[in-house]
Design an enzyme around this catalytic site. Structure first.
Site, PDB file in Angstrom:
ATOM      1  N   ALA A  56       0.850  -1.194   0.000  1.00 25.42           N
ATOM      2  CA  ALA A  56       0.000   0.000   0.000  1.00 25.42           C
ATOM      3  C   ALA A  56       0.881   1.237   0.000  1.00 25.42           C
ATOM      4  CB  ALA A  56      -0.923  -0.002   1.209  1.00 25.42           C
ATOM      5  N   ASP A  57       0.327   2.310  -0.504  1.00 22.47           N
ATOM      6  CA  ASP A  57       1.001   3.602  -0.448  1.00 22.47           C
ATOM      7  C   ASP A  57      -0.064   4.657  -0.173  1.00 22.47           C
ATOM      8  OD1 ASP A  57       3.488   5.177  -0.839  1.00 22.47           O
ATOM      9  OD2 ASP A  57       2.265   6.150  -2.378  1.00 22.47           O
ATOM     10  N   THR A  58       0.221   5.524   0.787  1.00 22.74           N
ATOM     11  CA  THR A  58      -0.719   6.570   1.162  1.00 22.74           C
ATOM     12  C   THR A  58      -0.096   7.928   0.909  1.00 22.74           C
ATOM     13  OG1 THR A  58      -1.723   5.159   2.844  1.00 22.74           O
ATOM     14  CG2 THR A  58      -2.080   7.528   3.068  1.00 22.74           C
ATOM     15  N   GLY A  62      -3.399   3.716  -2.126  1.00 20.92           N
ATOM     16  CA  GLY A  62      -3.386   2.752  -3.212  1.00 20.92           C
ATOM     17  C   GLY A  62      -2.952   1.411  -2.655  1.00 20.92           C
TER      18      GLY A  62
END
Length: 187
Positions: free
Chosen positions: A87-89, A124
């Protein structure tokens, strides 16, 4: 939705492609058994290549997951990985993607700019299934991506509150927006 499948998932080799203590905590709280392999992917995709900020987060998560898939494939002494979760925030404010703060001064400026305004927090997610069949000619393993967006409205943050947050020292451990956001909200 996932909780009903935890028993079946826990017989799989699941890898979290993240060093984030928060992501580790979230998956652990579900009762999921997993290991951590940190991606070496440099999170520096050009912002202007993406029409929407959430696409940037998804693509960064995808690159991290595929990088970890390559790292895990090289581990010949371990069983194959079944699922890789990445995940990437990121934060989007006034149409701009805000990166992780470089230092305390940068963090202060960002918190001041977010004060009294709304912004979007985009996460994401990429799920890679290295053992799944892929169409002929496709070199990468199967990857499913999606994003979630939270609209956040900050009240006016007094300078004293910003200072208090920064002086906790948490800024050094929280140079990820998802945690920065949660810590400021809790204050």
């Amino acid at each position: 939705m996932v909780l009903q499948h935890i028993a079946q998932l826990n017989v799989k080799r699941i890898v979290l492609a993240s060093a984030s203590p928060r992501r580790k905590e979230l998956l652990g709280n579900l009762g999921l058994k997993f290991e951590i392999v940190v991606s070496s992917f440099q999170e520096d995709l050009p912002h202007h290549h993406f029409e929407h900020a959430e696409q940037y987060a998804v693509e960064t998560a995808r690159h991290k997951a595929l990088d970890v898939a390559r790292l895990c494939a090289a581990q010949k002494d371990k069983p194959p990985v079944d699922i890789i979760i990445s995940a990437d925030t990121i934060v989007e404010h006034d149409g701009y993607i805000l990166e992780k703060p470089e230092d305390v001064s940068h963090a202060r400026k960002m918190l001041q700019s977010l004060s009294g305004s709304s912004h979007h927090v985009h996460t994401g997610v990429a799920l890679v299934l290295p053992q799944a069949a892929v169409p002929d000619g496709q070199s990468e393993p199967f990857c499913h991506t999606f994003s979630e967006t939270t609209n956040v409205v900050f009240d006016q943050l007094p300078e004293e509150l910003i200072d208090a947050y920064i002086h906790t020292g948490m800024i050094y451990a929280l140079l990820q927006y998802s945690m920065l956001f949660e810590a400021v909200v809790m204050l």
